[in-house]
Write a protein that holds these residues in place. Structure first.
Motif, PDB file in Angstrom:
ATOM      1  N   ILE A 116       0.764  -1.169   0.032  1.00  0.00           N
ATOM      2  CA  ILE A 116       0.097  -0.030   0.078  1.00  0.00           C
ATOM      3  C   ILE A 116       0.756   1.269   0.158  1.00  0.00           C
ATOM      4  O   ILE A 116       1.511   1.276   0.865  1.00  0.00           O
ATOM      5  CB  ILE A 116      -0.764   0.103   1.122  1.00  0.00           C
ATOM      6  N   PRO A 117       0.640   2.107  -0.836  1.00  0.00           N
ATOM      7  CA  PRO A 117       1.672   3.338  -0.988  1.00  0.00           C
ATOM      8  C   PRO A 117       1.376   3.973   0.113  1.00  0.00           C
ATOM      9  O   PRO A 117       0.130   4.134   0.551  1.00  0.00           O
ATOM     10  CB  PRO A 117       0.845   4.204  -2.172  1.00  0.00           C
ATOM     11  N   VAL A 118       2.481   4.608   1.070  1.00  0.00           N
ATOM     12  CA  VAL A 118       2.194   5.085   2.305  1.00  0.00           C
ATOM     13  C   VAL A 118       3.053   6.495   2.339  1.00  0.00           C
ATOM     14  O   VAL A 118       4.182   6.518   1.728  1.00  0.00           O
ATOM     15  CB  VAL A 118       2.680   4.364   3.316  1.00  0.00           C
ATOM     16  N   VAL A 119       2.569   7.450   2.834  1.00  0.00           N
ATOM     17  CA  VAL A 119       3.143   8.918   2.942  1.00  0.00           C
ATOM     18  C   VAL A 119       3.217   9.296   4.516  1.00  0.00           C
ATOM     19  O   VAL A 119       2.217   9.196   5.119  1.00  0.00           O
ATOM     20  CB  VAL A 119       2.638  10.191   2.229  1.00  0.00           C
ATOM     21  N   ASN A 120       4.376   9.260   4.833  1.00  0.00           N
ATOM     22  CA  ASN A 120       5.727   9.078   4.388  1.00  0.00           C
ATOM     23  C   ASN A 120       6.287   7.579   4.562  1.00  0.00           C
ATOM     24  O   ASN A 120       5.675   6.969   5.107  1.00  0.00           O
ATOM     25  CB  ASN A 120       6.888  10.028   5.060  1.00  0.00           C
ATOM     26  N   ALA A 121       7.137   7.437   3.532  1.00  0.00           N
ATOM     27  CA  ALA A 121       7.550   6.118   3.494  1.00  0.00           C
ATOM     28  C   ALA A 121       8.609   5.544   4.746  1.00  0.00           C
ATOM     29  O   ALA A 121       8.924   6.540   5.300  1.00  0.00           O
ATOM     30  CB  ALA A 121       8.666   5.964   2.093  1.00  0.00           C
ATOM     31  N   PRO A 122       8.109   4.241   4.955  1.00  0.00           N
ATOM     32  CA  PRO A 122       9.116   4.121   6.444  1.00  0.00           C
ATOM     33  C   PRO A 122      10.562   4.310   6.396  1.00  0.00           C
ATOM     34  O   PRO A 122      10.932   4.617   7.416  1.00  0.00           O
ATOM     35  CB  PRO A 122       8.848   2.605   6.368  1.00  0.00           C
ATOM     36  N   ASP A 123      11.290   4.290   5.342  1.00  0.00           N
ATOM     37  CA  ASP A 123      12.609   4.509   5.502  1.00  0.00           C
ATOM     38  C   ASP A 123      12.897   5.895   5.768  1.00  0.00           C
ATOM     39  O   ASP A 123      13.759   6.362   6.336  1.00  0.00           O
ATOM     40  CB  ASP A 123      13.480   4.255   4.261  1.00  0.00           C
ATOM     41  N   THR A 124      12.220   6.857   5.148  1.00  0.00           N
ATOM     42  CA  THR A 124      12.053   8.314   5.450  1.00  0.00           C
ATOM     43  C   THR A 124      11.619   8.708   6.977  1.00  0.00           C
ATOM     44  O   THR A 124      12.319   9.149   7.532  1.00  0.00           O
ATOM     45  CB  THR A 124      11.007   9.083   4.633  1.00  0.00           C
ATOM     46  N   ALA A 125      10.773   7.789   7.473  1.00  0.00           N
ATOM     47  CA  ALA A 125      10.132   8.004   8.807  1.00  0.00           C
ATOM     48  C   ALA A 125      11.258   7.744   9.654  1.00  0.00           C
ATOM     49  O   ALA A 125      11.557   8.357  10.714  1.00  0.00           O
ATOM     50  CB  ALA A 125       9.036   7.231   9.090  1.00  0.00           C
ATOM     51  N   GLU A 126      11.644   6.447   9.471  1.00  0.00           N
ATOM     52  CA  GLU A 126      13.029   5.949  10.215  1.00  0.00           C
ATOM     53  C   GLU A 126      14.279   6.927  10.308  1.00  0.00           C
ATOM     54  O   GLU A 126      14.632   7.055  11.381  1.00  0.00           O
ATOM     55  CB  GLU A 126      13.560   4.558   9.873  1.00  0.00           C
ATOM     56  N   THR A 127      14.434   7.711   9.324  1.00  0.00           N
ATOM     57  CA  THR A 127      15.744   8.541   9.314  1.00  0.00           C
ATOM     58  C   THR A 127      15.294   9.920   9.986  1.00  0.00           C
ATOM     59  O   THR A 127      15.994  10.132  10.875  1.00  0.00           O
ATOM     60  CB  THR A 127      16.146   8.661   7.985  1.00  0.00           C
ATOM     61  N   CYS A 128      14.291  10.276   9.725  1.00  0.00           N
ATOM     62  CA  CYS A 128      13.900  11.532  10.143  1.00  0.00           C
ATOM     63  C   CYS A 128      13.428  11.737  11.927  1.00  0.00           C
ATOM     64  O   CYS A 128      13.679  12.630  12.508  1.00  0.00           O
ATOM     65  CB  CYS A 128      12.589  12.163   9.655  1.00  0.00           C
ATOM     66  N   ALA A 129      12.898  10.465  12.221  1.00  0.00           N
ATOM     67  CA  ALA A 129      12.450  10.025  13.726  1.00  0.00           C
ATOM     68  C   ALA A 129      13.671  10.140  14.522  1.00  0.00           C
ATOM     69  O   ALA A 129      13.549  10.289  15.986  1.00  0.00           O
ATOM     70  CB  ALA A 129      11.546   9.071  13.736  1.00  0.00           C
ATOM     71  N   ASP A 130      14.762   9.841  14.146  1.00  0.00           N
ATOM     72  CA  ASP A 130      16.015   9.897  14.934  1.00  0.00           C
ATOM     73  C   ASP A 130      17.025  10.718  14.409  1.00  0.00           C
ATOM     74  O   ASP A 130      17.570  10.944  13.383  1.00  0.00           O
ATOM     75  CB  ASP A 130      16.668   8.356  14.740  1.00  0.00           C
ATOM     76  N   LYS A 131      17.205  11.855  15.489  1.00  0.00           N
ATOM     77  CA  LYS A 131      17.932  12.893  15.184  1.00  0.00           C
ATOM     78  C   LYS A 131      19.634  12.374  14.943  1.00  0.00           C
ATOM     79  O   LYS A 131      20.342  13.054  14.044  1.00  0.00           O
ATOM     80  CB  LYS A 131      18.192  13.645  16.399  1.00  0.00           C
ATOM     81  N   ALA A 132      20.113  11.334  15.680  1.00  0.00           N
ATOM     82  CA  ALA A 132      21.452  10.706  15.053  1.00  0.00           C
ATOM     83  C   ALA A 132      21.432  10.368  13.750  1.00  0.00           C
ATOM     84  O   ALA A 132      22.343  10.947  12.875  1.00  0.00           O
ATOM     85  CB  ALA A 132      21.752   9.900  15.950  1.00  0.00           C
ATOM     86  N   LYS A 133      20.462   9.424  13.379  1.00  0.00           N
ATOM     87  CA  LYS A 133      20.357   9.379  11.840  1.00  0.00           C
ATOM     88  C   LYS A 133      20.212  10.490  10.690  1.00  0.00           C
ATOM     89  O   LYS A 133      20.803  10.568   9.580  1.00  0.00           O
ATOM     90  CB  LYS A 133      19.280   8.337  11.790  1.00  0.00           C
ATOM     91  N   THR A 134      19.712  11.410  11.374  1.00  0.00           N
ATOM     92  CA  THR A 134      19.337  12.669  10.403  1.00  0.00           C
ATOM     93  C   THR A 134      20.544  13.305  10.438  1.00  0.00           C
ATOM     94  O   THR A 134      20.943  13.593   9.356  1.00  0.00           O
ATOM     95  CB  THR A 134      18.205  13.645  11.006  1.00  0.00           C
ATOM     96  N   SER A 135      21.131  13.379  11.468  1.00  0.00           N
ATOM     97  CA  SER A 135      22.463  14.216  11.135  1.00  0.00           C
ATOM     98  C   SER A 135      23.874  13.405  10.332  1.00  0.00           C
ATOM     99  O   SER A 135      24.247  14.147   9.560  1.00  0.00           O
ATOM    100  CB  SER A 135      23.227  14.348  12.746  1.00  0.00           C
ATOM    101  N   ILE A 136      23.581  12.196  10.531  1.00  0.00           N
ATOM    102  CA  ILE A 136      24.391  11.234   9.675  1.00  0.00           C
ATOM    103  C   ILE A 136      24.070  11.432   8.242  1.00  0.00           C
ATOM    104  O   ILE A 136      25.148  11.935   7.553  1.00  0.00           O
ATOM    105  CB  ILE A 136      24.477   9.791  10.124  1.00  0.00           C
ATOM    106  N   ALA A 137      22.932  11.670   7.932  1.00  0.00           N
ATOM    107  CA  ALA A 137      22.518  11.432   6.531  1.00  0.00           C
ATOM    108  C   ALA A 137      22.858  12.925   5.802  1.00  0.00           C
ATOM    109  O   ALA A 137      23.468  13.213   4.876  1.00  0.00           O
ATOM    110  CB  ALA A 137      20.938  11.238   6.321  1.00  0.00           C
ATOM    111  N   LEU A 138      22.564  13.867   6.556  1.00  0.00           N
ATOM    112  CA  LEU A 138      22.755  15.314   6.234  1.00  0.00           C
ATOM    113  C   LEU A 138      24.304  15.521   6.097  1.00  0.00           C
ATOM    114  O   LEU A 138      24.803  16.132   4.973  1.00  0.00           O
ATOM    115  CB  LEU A 138      22.262  16.275   7.229  1.00  0.00           C
ATOM    116  N   ALA A 139      24.892  15.170   6.888  1.00  0.00           N
ATOM    117  CA  ALA A 139      26.576  15.198   6.913  1.00  0.00           C
ATOM    118  C   ALA A 139      27.042  14.521   5.731  1.00  0.00           C
ATOM    119  O   ALA A 139      27.896  14.861   4.961  1.00  0.00           O
ATOM    120  CB  ALA A 139      27.164  14.925   8.117  1.00  0.00           C
ATOM    121  N   GLY A 140      26.626  13.325   5.521  1.00  0.00           N
ATOM    122  CA  GLY A 140      26.967  12.399   4.404  1.00  0.00           C
ATOM    123  C   GLY A 140      26.911  13.042   2.989  1.00  0.00           C
ATOM    124  O   GLY A 140      27.663  12.876   2.167  1.00  0.00           O
TER     125      GLY A 140
END
Length: 286
Positions: free
Chosen positions: A75-99
């Motif tokens: 089922i199409p979902v907004v937002n996608a789970p991978d997006t939710a997982e990254t954004c929900a965790d500040k450390a994961k977000t920081s890693i993604a942005l810096a990378g």
């Protein structure tokens, strides 16, 4: 278009979206995530015939698991789970942005009180301690002395939940009494506002004053890149102004927009539904 609105509480944001969807003749099924049981093979009955699920869950844990199940059911979902997982965790977000080379505050993560204190001392005072998961500025602390650092670290270490034992330490960014919230749909800014306060925290949820803000080319480019980095979707991208340029310090995956809608001339829920209509085949929309 048949939209399944996944929620645990209907706030003003959801009411605005529901009104816009229904005004356009779209079918909406409100799905209270608290009433659902998710199996491994078939979607719950409440999801039958929906073309798109819009995740508006209040609790991060429910959001992450429910969207993952929706994806598994096809089922199409907004937002996608991978997006939710990254954004929900500040450390994961920081890693993604810096990378990706997106300017973001200098950050260190530690797993013991001793290592966290060392990280804090390396930044000097003041610096900022945040929970890796959380919103609305809750449990965010501006640390201005070693004694304060020791007390806050001890409190976090005894709170019980493992996430509080992930110490997320960030440099304190001097900002001009405000930060910027941009609502973006797949990286395209829908609207932006400045949130101003005498307090160092400028969250609208904490009473900051809001006003429309005109993004320049640099800010628009940063919003687009930051959105792409976490997988796109309907996002709240938060920036702070520096002496030169900007820094992106947070991305929200179940973004609230009621304050933004009141601050800008753009009809925000209408723009959101315009975008949602692009996420399903055109013959379904009409």
């Amino acid at each position: 278009m048949h939209v399944g609105l996944l929620y645990s509480r209907i706030r003003k944001d959801e009411k605005l979206l529901l009104a816009e969807l229904r005004d356009r003749g779209h079918e909406v099924t409100k799905i209270d995530v608290r009433d659902q049981t998710f199996g491994l093979d078939e979607a719950p009955e409440a999801f039958e015939d929906v073309d798109l699920v819009l995740d508006r869950c209040l609790a991060t844990s429910r959001s992450l698991y429910a969207t993952r199940f929706c994806e598994a059911y096809g089922i199409p979902v907004v937002n996608a789970p991978d997006t939710a997982e990254t954004c929900a965790d500040k450390a994961k977000t920081s890693i993604a942005l810096a990378g990706a080379g997106v300017p973001t505050p200098e950050t260190k993560v530690a797993f013991t009180e001793e290592a966290a204190l060392e990280a804090i001392e390396s930044f000097g005072y003041p610096c900022v301690l945040k929970p890796v998961v959380g919103s609305w500025g809750r449990l965010v602390a501006k640390v201005e002395s070693r004694s304060a650092a020791e007390a806050i670290l001890e409190h976090k270490a005894t709170l019980g939940h493992y996430e509080h034992k992930v110490f997320y330490v960030q440099e304190f960014v001097e900002k001009p009494g405000r930060d910027l919230r941009v609502l973006a749909a797949d990286g395209e800014p829908v609207a932006a506002m400045a949130r101003s306060s005498d307090h160092w925290l400028t969250n609208a949820a904490k009473g900051a004053e809001t006003a429309s803000f005109e993004l320049d080319d640099e800010a628009e480019a940063l919003v687009e890149t930051a959105s792409d980095v976490v997988g796109g979707g309907l996002l709240g991208v938060d920036l702070m102004e520096l002496e030169e340029g900007y820094t992106v310090h947070e991305i929200n995956h179940t973004v609230e927009f009621k304050a933004l809608n009141d601050a800008v001339d753009v009809d925000v829920p209408a723009a959101v539904v315009d975008w949602l209509e692009t996420k399903v085949p055109q013959e379904v929309v009409v």
